[in-house]
Scaffold this motif. Sequence first.
Motif, PDB file in Angstrom:
ATOM      1  N   PHE A  54       1.402  -1.258   0.264  1.00 38.68           N
ATOM      2  CA  PHE A  54       0.307  -0.211  -0.299  1.00 38.68           C
ATOM      3  C   PHE A  54       0.671   1.701  -0.093  1.00 38.68           C
ATOM      4  CE2 PHE A  54      -2.140   3.392   2.091  1.00 38.68           C
ATOM      5  CZ  PHE A  54      -3.459   3.707   1.869  1.00 38.68           C
ATOM      6  N   GLN A  90      -8.026  -1.709   0.608  1.00 44.75           N
ATOM      7  CA  GLN A  90      -7.241  -2.380   0.134  1.00 44.75           C
ATOM      8  C   GLN A  90      -6.571  -3.421   1.318  1.00 44.75           C
ATOM      9  OE1 GLN A  90      -4.151  -0.388  -2.183  1.00 44.75           O
ATOM     10  NE2 GLN A  90      -5.877   1.879  -2.249  1.00 44.75           N
ATOM     11  N   ASN A 128      -4.616  -6.216  -2.867  1.00 47.59           N
ATOM     12  CA  ASN A 128      -2.962  -6.449  -3.307  1.00 47.59           C
ATOM     13  C   ASN A 128      -2.468  -8.167  -3.316  1.00 47.59           C
ATOM     14  OD1 ASN A 128      -2.009  -8.208  -0.246  1.00 47.59           O
ATOM     15  ND2 ASN A 128      -3.946  -5.825   0.019  1.00 47.59           N
TER      16      ASN A 128
END
Length: 363
Positions: A97, A120, A127
């Motif tokens: 991130f 995220q 990811n």
Amino acid sequence: MTSSTPSPRLPWVDTARGAAIVLVITHHAVLFTTAEGLGHPAWTAANETLRLLRMPLFFFLSGLLAVRAVHRPWPDLLRRRTTNDLWVYLLWASAAFAAFTLLPYARDDVPPGPRGWLDQTLLLPDNGAWYLLALALYLPLGRLTRAVPTAVLLPAAAALAAALGPGQLVRYSFVWSDLLTLFVFFAAGLRLHGPALRVATRVPGPLAVTALAAATGLLALATTALGLTQVPGVRLLVGAAAVLAGCAVAVRLAPTRAGRALAHVGRRTLPVYVTHEIVLGLLVLPLAPAAGTAAGGPLSLLAPALLVAAALAVCLPLRGPLARVPWLLHAPWAAPRQREVRPTVGVATVPGARRAPDRVRGA
């Protein structure tokens, strides 16, 4: 008590895991080159086809080698495996991130617009380390369902995945939409490890294995070309074929030079897995100036392969340095005094066999 005698090795599992992680790196390399304007139609088509094959094989192998883990007492399982996997996931997802906040890039498989760390990493994860998040969920689920007969568990999981896996969830997070489907393969590895090991000793000759691999590839290609990936049950069918073909090819390939090279990668999947996305994001930067003029040309055809080779050259040597830094590959509370090789990401051994102590847990 841990035996001092090394347990029997399964070279073909290392080979299969090496092939699976190379395919994962290839997937991200194609995403990065496409985001930089260097997409090539051939790579795009191949990537969509391989999407159906690589993770079912990866999770089947992970289940195959997680049999000991799901039979541990709950405190041991939660401390040494579940919360450990979650720690490593959060650590490296946070690193990704941070890296891609500084080096943003566009992808067509994640929701558009600004998104924060919580989105995220946990709410809508997108990811490259999400495999560890899945393991943190699958291992307790495998422990909870130990008493459920295999003849009940696998059909029930497959039916649930077929009914709920495709559809609206894919619009928000490819991870959550894949979890139901991929649990079927993880559970199959857990429950069918005995038959799988026996069948692996009776794999047919090279011609038959080549034909099986070709048929599986054509099935996956037809599925993507005809737009059938969201049809309930289709991904399970293609994934099952991928597991059969992938394991058969790995058995035949393991004694060869190529098989040994893949096994070398397969024994180091954890450090490669957690670092490769960030490494690719940095390696693709020098190609950015060629974007546009090279799209669809020779550079765009070579770029993903060059990125994969470069990423492996960078990530494989990171195993030693990462292992020497506390808590990068394991949680503070999960580091044993004598570290064992983790069966889902390390040296492949026969499930249930005793394992020798190893310097690097998760190596």
